[in-house]
Design a protein around this motif. Structure first.
Motif, PDB file in Angstrom:
ATOM      1  N   ARG A  71       0.840  -1.201   0.000  1.00 17.15           N
ATOM      2  CA  ARG A  71       0.000   0.000   0.000  1.00 17.15           C
ATOM      3  C   ARG A  71       0.875   1.251   0.000  1.00 17.15           C
ATOM      4  NH1 ARG A  71      -4.345   1.395  -2.361  1.00 17.15           N
ATOM      5  NH2 ARG A  71      -4.840   3.491  -1.681  1.00 17.15           N
ATOM      6  N   LEU A 123      -7.479   5.379   9.494  1.00 18.58           N
ATOM      7  CA  LEU A 123      -8.835   5.526   8.965  1.00 18.58           C
ATOM      8  C   LEU A 123      -9.175   7.000   8.784  1.00 18.58           C
ATOM      9  CD1 LEU A 123     -11.212   3.014  10.818  1.00 18.58           C
ATOM     10  CD2 LEU A 123     -10.711   3.089   8.379  1.00 18.58           C
ATOM     11  N   SER A 126      -6.938   8.534   5.992  1.00 14.95           N
ATOM     12  CA  SER A 126      -7.313   8.060   4.655  1.00 14.95           C
ATOM     13  C   SER A 126      -8.658   8.629   4.228  1.00 14.95           C
ATOM     14  CB  SER A 126      -7.296   6.534   4.582  1.00 14.95           C
ATOM     15  OG  SER A 126      -8.199   5.961   5.502  1.00 14.95           O
ATOM     16  N   GLU A 127      -9.559   8.803   5.169  1.00 11.10           N
ATOM     17  CA  GLU A 127     -10.850   9.423   4.838  1.00 11.10           C
ATOM     18  C   GLU A 127     -10.636  10.865   4.389  1.00 11.10           C
ATOM     19  OE1 GLU A 127     -15.152  10.534   6.839  1.00 11.10           O
ATOM     20  OE2 GLU A 127     -13.838   9.125   7.873  1.00 11.10           O
ATOM     21  N   GLU A 132      -9.721   5.551  -0.492  1.00  8.81           N
ATOM     22  CA  GLU A 132     -10.588   4.417  -0.202  1.00  8.81           C
ATOM     23  C   GLU A 132      -9.789   3.123  -0.024  1.00  8.81           C
ATOM     24  OE1 GLU A 132     -13.720   2.088   0.747  1.00  8.81           O
ATOM     25  OE2 GLU A 132     -13.696   4.273   0.668  1.00  8.81           O
ATOM     26  N   GLY A 133      -8.695   2.974  -0.752  1.00  5.56           N
ATOM     27  CA  GLY A 133      -7.896   1.750  -0.662  1.00  5.56           C
ATOM     28  C   GLY A 133      -7.324   1.537   0.729  1.00  5.56           C
ATOM     29  N   ASN A 135      -8.324   3.110   3.432  1.00  2.00           N
ATOM     30  CA  ASN A 135      -9.446   3.101   4.359  1.00  2.00           C
ATOM     31  C   ASN A 135     -10.064   1.705   4.460  1.00  2.00           C
ATOM     32  OD1 ASN A 135     -12.422   3.719   5.211  1.00  2.00           O
ATOM     33  ND2 ASN A 135     -11.230   5.558   5.720  1.00  2.00           N
ATOM     34  N   ALA A 136     -10.303   1.066   3.327  1.00  2.00           N
ATOM     35  CA  ALA A 136     -10.902  -0.274   3.318  1.00  2.00           C
ATOM     36  C   ALA A 136      -9.981  -1.289   3.990  1.00  2.00           C
ATOM     37  CB  ALA A 136     -11.215  -0.702   1.886  1.00  2.00           C
ATOM     38  N   LEU A 137      -8.684  -1.171   3.727  1.00  2.00           N
ATOM     39  CA  LEU A 137      -7.717  -2.086   4.327  1.00  2.00           C
ATOM     40  C   LEU A 137      -7.745  -1.969   5.847  1.00  2.00           C
ATOM     41  CD1 LEU A 137      -5.583  -4.101   3.184  1.00  2.00           C
ATOM     42  CD2 LEU A 137      -3.920  -2.246   3.395  1.00  2.00           C
ATOM     43  N   SER A 139     -10.121  -0.697   7.757  1.00  2.00           N
ATOM     44  CA  SER A 139     -11.425  -1.110   8.264  1.00  2.00           C
ATOM     45  C   SER A 139     -11.505  -2.629   8.386  1.00  2.00           C
ATOM     46  CB  SER A 139     -12.515  -0.583   7.331  1.00  2.00           C
ATOM     47  OG  SER A 139     -13.785  -0.961   7.796  1.00  2.00           O
ATOM     48  N   ASP A 140     -11.032  -3.333   7.373  1.00  2.00           N
ATOM     49  CA  ASP A 140     -11.017  -4.800   7.415  1.00  2.00           C
ATOM     50  C   ASP A 140     -10.137  -5.319   8.546  1.00  2.00           C
ATOM     51  OD1 ASP A 140     -12.704  -4.854   5.223  1.00  2.00           O
ATOM     52  OD2 ASP A 140     -11.132  -5.414   3.788  1.00  2.00           O
ATOM     53  N   ARG A 143     -11.844  -4.677  12.061  1.00  2.00           N
ATOM     54  CA  ARG A 143     -12.967  -5.593  12.307  1.00  2.00           C
ATOM     55  C   ARG A 143     -12.452  -6.977  12.701  1.00  2.00           C
ATOM     56  NH1 ARG A 143     -14.377  -8.760   8.698  1.00  2.00           N
ATOM     57  NH2 ARG A 143     -13.837  -7.389   6.969  1.00  2.00           N
TER      58      ARG A 143
END
Length: 157
Positions: A71, A123, A126-127, A132-133, A135-137, A139-140, A143
């Motif tokens: 990334r 997060l 990145s927001e 988005e790339g 951010n999604a990483l 977030s995953d 979780r």
């Protein structure tokens, strides 16, 4: 709006993201090596159970280390690769006591606390950057790791 990098993100914000991702890379790298030590050196009546769990964890950390480094490259920057840099930059410290399952689990939970907090910072960054790339990483990862924290905490009770 500023100058954009090759994936259409603001260069200044991308640089800040890459720097923070390099911090995460350092923490993940120290965490990975600590967990390898737990896996190799665990002793006691929970040996088989913890030996397998620590292997699952270090294999997952290995993948995340690669994803974070890639990334950073995607953002147009260079991931740090020297362990001496990781030791200076990481908030996670090297474990010296690695044969006690309870201590190892406590250290693992503390490492997750540090990593999850840093990923939450990422997060927000990145927001703000419209990335988005990243951010999604993050977030995953969060979780998945929150669930591990719950499970490892339950193990210690």
């Amino acid at each position: 709006m500023g100058k954009l990098n090759s994936i259409g993100l603001n260069e200044t914000k991308s640089k800040k993201l890459a720097e923070k991702l390099n911090e995460l890379l350092a923490d993940y790298s120290i965490f990975y090596q600590n967990v390898r030590g737990y896996h190799w050196n665990i002793k006691g009546d929970k040996f088989f159970e913890l030996h397998d769990k620590f292997q699952e964890l270090y294999e997952d950390l290995f993948i995340k280390i690669d994803e974070v480094a890639e990334r950073i490259r995607t953002l147009g920057h260079t991931p740090n690769h020297k362990f001496s840099d990781y030791l200076k930059e990481a908030d996670i410290k090297e474990s010296s006591e690695v044969a006690d399952g309870t201590k190892d689990m406590e250290d693992t939970l503390e490492s997750f606390k540090i990593i999850i907090a840093l990923q939450r910072e990422l997060l927000d960054l990145s927001e703000d950057a419209g990335d988005e790339g990243t951010n999604a990483l993050m977030s995953d990862y969060i979780r998945e790791q929150e669930k591990l924290v719950w499970m490892y905490s339950a193990y210690l009770k």
